[in-house]
Design a protein around this motif. Structure first.
Motif, PDB file in Angstrom:
ATOM      1  N   LYS A   1      16.177  17.340 -48.083  1.00 24.60           N
ATOM      2  CA  LYS A   1      16.777  17.365 -49.418  1.00 24.60           C
ATOM      3  C   LYS A   1      18.301  17.392 -49.320  1.00 24.60           C
ATOM      4  O   LYS A   1      18.990  16.674 -50.042  1.00 24.60           O
ATOM      5  CB  LYS A   1      16.268  18.585 -50.177  1.00 24.60           C
ATOM      6  N   SER A   2      18.824  18.194 -48.392  1.00 20.37           N
ATOM      7  CA  SER A   2      20.272  18.261 -48.237  1.00 20.37           C
ATOM      8  C   SER A   2      20.844  16.955 -47.664  1.00 20.37           C
ATOM      9  O   SER A   2      21.978  16.588 -47.967  1.00 20.37           O
ATOM     10  CB  SER A   2      20.684  19.446 -47.378  1.00 20.37           C
ATOM     11  N   LEU A   3      20.067  16.254 -46.866  1.00 17.10           N
ATOM     12  CA  LEU A   3      20.530  14.983 -46.304  1.00 17.10           C
ATOM     13  C   LEU A   3      20.679  13.897 -47.374  1.00 17.10           C
ATOM     14  O   LEU A   3      21.605  13.094 -47.312  1.00 17.10           O
ATOM     15  CB  LEU A   3      19.552  14.477 -45.223  1.00 17.10           C
TER      16      LEU A   3
ATOM     17  N   ASP B   1      17.375   3.244 -47.797  1.00 16.04           N
ATOM     18  CA  ASP B   1      18.498   4.071 -47.355  1.00 16.04           C
ATOM     19  C   ASP B   1      18.037   5.478 -46.991  1.00 16.04           C
ATOM     20  O   ASP B   1      18.470   6.044 -45.985  1.00 16.04           O
ATOM     21  CB  ASP B   1      19.578   4.142 -48.436  1.00 16.04           C
ATOM     22  N   VAL B   2      17.157   6.049 -47.801  1.00 24.63           N
ATOM     23  CA  VAL B   2      16.649   7.399 -47.539  1.00 24.63           C
ATOM     24  C   VAL B   2      15.828   7.410 -46.256  1.00 24.63           C
ATOM     25  O   VAL B   2      15.972   8.304 -45.418  1.00 24.63           O
ATOM     26  CB  VAL B   2      15.827   7.924 -48.736  1.00 24.63           C
TER      27      VAL B   2
ATOM     28  N   GLU C   1       6.553  16.125 -51.470  1.00 24.13           N
ATOM     29  CA  GLU C   1       7.213  14.914 -51.953  1.00 24.13           C
ATOM     30  C   GLU C   1       8.719  15.147 -52.035  1.00 24.13           C
ATOM     31  O   GLU C   1       9.189  16.066 -52.694  1.00 24.13           O
ATOM     32  CB  GLU C   1       6.682  14.526 -53.328  1.00 24.13           C
ATOM     33  N   LEU C   2       9.453  14.295 -51.355  1.00 30.27           N
ATOM     34  CA  LEU C   2      10.910  14.379 -51.338  1.00 30.27           C
ATOM     35  C   LEU C   2      11.533  13.500 -52.403  1.00 30.27           C
ATOM     36  O   LEU C   2      12.501  13.880 -53.052  1.00 30.27           O
ATOM     37  CB  LEU C   2      11.437  13.960 -49.960  1.00 30.27           C
TER      38      LEU C   2
ATOM     39  N   LEU D   1      16.682   9.665 -42.942  1.00 30.73           N
ATOM     40  CA  LEU D   1      15.721  10.609 -42.375  1.00 30.73           C
ATOM     41  C   LEU D   1      15.452  10.292 -40.903  1.00 30.73           C
ATOM     42  O   LEU D   1      15.429  11.194 -40.054  1.00 30.73           O
ATOM     43  CB  LEU D   1      14.420  10.590 -43.173  1.00 30.73           C
ATOM     44  N   ALA D   2      15.271   9.017 -40.598  1.00 27.35           N
ATOM     45  CA  ALA D   2      14.998   8.608 -39.215  1.00 27.35           C
ATOM     46  C   ALA D   2      16.175   8.932 -38.300  1.00 27.35           C
ATOM     47  O   ALA D   2      15.983   9.410 -37.181  1.00 27.35           O
ATOM     48  CB  ALA D   2      14.676   7.116 -39.170  1.00 27.35           C
TER      49      ALA D   2
END
Length: 83
Positions: free
Chosen positions: A79-81, A21-22, A9-10, A26-27
């Protein structure tokens, strides 16, 4: 393919804009993800009062909970993104 055995789970949020937005981030960076959406309005067995009261008093902008999962191997990158 993401499965319960290779995912982590992020993010857990009730903010629709944040989860959108997340997901876009990621995409754009080639990170596979899965989203689990849970409605807070649906009645549950332990809390059957929702069936009687409907959505009275509930902030409808926070009516859903979003859980975003990524591969365990992509977790640190993801996580860093988002931070």
């Amino acid at each position: 393919m993401l499965t319960i055995f290779n995912r982590k789970e992020l993010l857990l949020t009730d903010d629709m804009k944040r989860q959108s937005d997340v997901r876009d981030l990621l995409a754009q960076n080639g990170v596979d993800y899965a989203v689990k959406t849970i409605s807070r309005q649906s009645p549950t067995v332990p809390d059957s009062s929702r069936a009687r009261t409907g959505s009275f008093g509930i902030d409808l902008s926070r009516a859903y909970e979003y859980r975003i999962y990524v591969r365990k191997s992509d977790y640190e990158k993801a996580k860093s993104l988002i931070h």
